[in-house]
Design an enzyme around this catalytic site. Sequence first.
Site, mmCIF file in Angstrom:
data_model
loop_
_atom_site.group_PDB
_atom_site.id
_atom_site.type_symbol
_atom_site.label_atom_id
_atom_site.label_comp_id
_atom_site.label_asym_id
_atom_site.label_seq_id
_atom_site.Cartn_x
_atom_site.Cartn_y
_atom_site.Cartn_z
ATOM 1 N N ASP A 254 -0.988 9.514 34.386
ATOM 2 C CA ASP A 254 -1.451 9.605 35.865
ATOM 3 C C ASP A 254 -3.069 9.350 35.808
ATOM 4 O O ASP A 254 -3.963 10.021 35.005
ATOM 5 C CB ASP A 254 -1.267 10.846 36.491
ATOM 6 C CG ASP A 254 -1.654 10.972 37.997
ATOM 7 O OD1 ASP A 254 -2.664 9.988 38.048
ATOM 8 O OD2 ASP A 254 -1.083 12.194 38.415
ATOM 9 N N ASN B 85 0.533 9.611 45.588
ATOM 10 C CA ASN B 85 0.788 8.332 46.281
ATOM 11 C C ASN B 85 -0.633 7.712 46.557
ATOM 12 O O ASN B 85 -0.880 6.984 47.773
ATOM 13 C CB ASN B 85 1.614 8.359 47.566
ATOM 14 C CG ASN B 85 1.809 6.984 48.198
ATOM 15 O OD1 ASN B 85 2.185 6.856 49.495
ATOM 16 N ND2 ASN B 85 2.071 5.907 47.607
ATOM 17 N N CYS C 68 -2.273 6.839 43.364
ATOM 18 C CA CYS C 68 -2.775 6.130 42.186
ATOM 19 C C CYS C 68 -1.710 5.332 41.903
ATOM 20 O O CYS C 68 -1.563 3.995 41.824
ATOM 21 C CB CYS C 68 -3.455 6.864 41.038
ATOM 22 S SG CYS C 68 -4.930 7.636 41.398
ATOM 23 N N ARG C 69 -0.399 5.845 41.103
ATOM 24 C CA ARG C 69 0.465 4.771 40.566
ATOM 25 C C ARG C 69 1.356 4.293 41.402
ATOM 26 O O ARG C 69 1.572 2.971 41.112
ATOM 27 C CB ARG C 69 1.179 5.811 39.579
ATOM 28 C CG ARG C 69 0.346 6.742 38.343
ATOM 29 C CD ARG C 69 1.092 7.649 37.852
ATOM 30 N NE ARG C 69 1.276 8.755 38.570
ATOM 31 C CZ ARG C 69 2.036 9.789 38.136
ATOM 32 N NH1 ARG C 69 2.370 9.861 37.034
ATOM 33 N NH2 ARG C 69 1.964 10.829 39.228
ATOM 34 N N SER C 70 1.911 5.018 42.420
ATOM 35 C CA SER C 70 2.997 4.299 43.130
ATOM 36 C C SER C 70 2.500 3.219 43.886
ATOM 37 O O SER C 70 3.177 2.338 44.084
ATOM 38 C CB SER C 70 3.863 5.176 43.760
ATOM 39 O OG SER C 70 3.170 6.057 44.737
ATOM 40 N N CYS D 298 5.427 8.529 43.120
ATOM 41 C CA CYS D 298 4.470 9.371 42.305
ATOM 42 C C CYS D 298 4.247 10.666 42.823
ATOM 43 O O CYS D 298 4.935 11.116 43.505
ATOM 44 C CB CYS D 298 3.311 8.585 41.606
ATOM 45 S SG CYS D 298 2.105 8.271 43.051
HETATM 46 P P1 4NP Z 1 -0.751 9.985 41.638
HETATM 47 O O1 4NP Z 1 -2.155 10.605 40.959
HETATM 48 O O2 4NP Z 1 0.247 10.775 41.486
HETATM 49 O O3 4NP Z 1 -0.666 8.538 40.655
HETATM 50 O O4 4NP Z 1 -1.183 9.236 43.126
HETATM 51 C C1 4NP Z 1 -2.600 11.749 41.792
HETATM 52 C C2 4NP Z 1 -3.492 11.627 42.820
HETATM 53 C C3 4NP Z 1 -3.950 12.970 43.238
HETATM 54 C C4 4NP Z 1 -3.272 14.274 42.743
HETATM 55 C C5 4NP Z 1 -2.333 14.246 41.945
HETATM 56 C C6 4NP Z 1 -2.013 12.942 41.508
HETATM 57 N N1 4NP Z 1 -3.610 15.199 43.380
HETATM 58 O O5 4NP Z 1 -3.170 16.569 43.129
HETATM 59 O O6 4NP Z 1 -4.605 15.440 44.220
#
Ligand code: 4NP
Length: 161
Positions: free
Chosen positions: A134, A13, A15-17, A10
């Site tokens: 997300d 790294n 939340c989703r993955s 994702c």
């Molecule tokens: P993820 O979500 O891609 O599902 O881990 C996010 C978590 C943090 C951020 C972006 C996406 N960020 O920009 O901090």
Amino acid sequence: MKTASILFVCLGNICRSPTAEAVMRAKVEELGPDLGANLVLDSAGTGGWHVGEAPYGPMQAAARARGYDMAGLRARQFAVADFGAFDLILAMDAQNLADIEGQRPQAGQGAPVRLFTDYLPAQSAFAGADHVPDPYYTRDFDGTLSLIEDCAEGLRTALAG
Ligand code: 4NP
């Protein structure tokens, strides 16, 4: 089950993955140790902001409420070497997929990259979804977790076949 190594990717790294990794790990344990032993799972983010961090607190809490423990996972950034280290790379959305493909050193070489939602079973309430939203932005941690559970079930079926 064929031996397979799968990397979930994702953006952050956190939340989703990592959730996809944890849910898939639980699915594999349901298959039993013999089958599950043949599967290597990992996750990474295309961005490097959260490298070394544990999964996002609210995501961990939603996952823990359904029995998934991801406290031990730590974020890392996707690396070009991952194309050679994994059999399959599963992106959470089209931007992740494009960001990964943009790093491929040579067309046609290395692990294929697909969307995790490609594995959604036809009978899933989420059938037809083309990305994993997300929850860092939507704040719908339970909804994303439910979608990931359905994608993981479809992936388990595909691997078992
Ligand atoms: P993820 O979500 O891609 O599902 O881990 C996010 C978590 C943090 C951020 C972006 C996406 N960020 O920009 O901090």
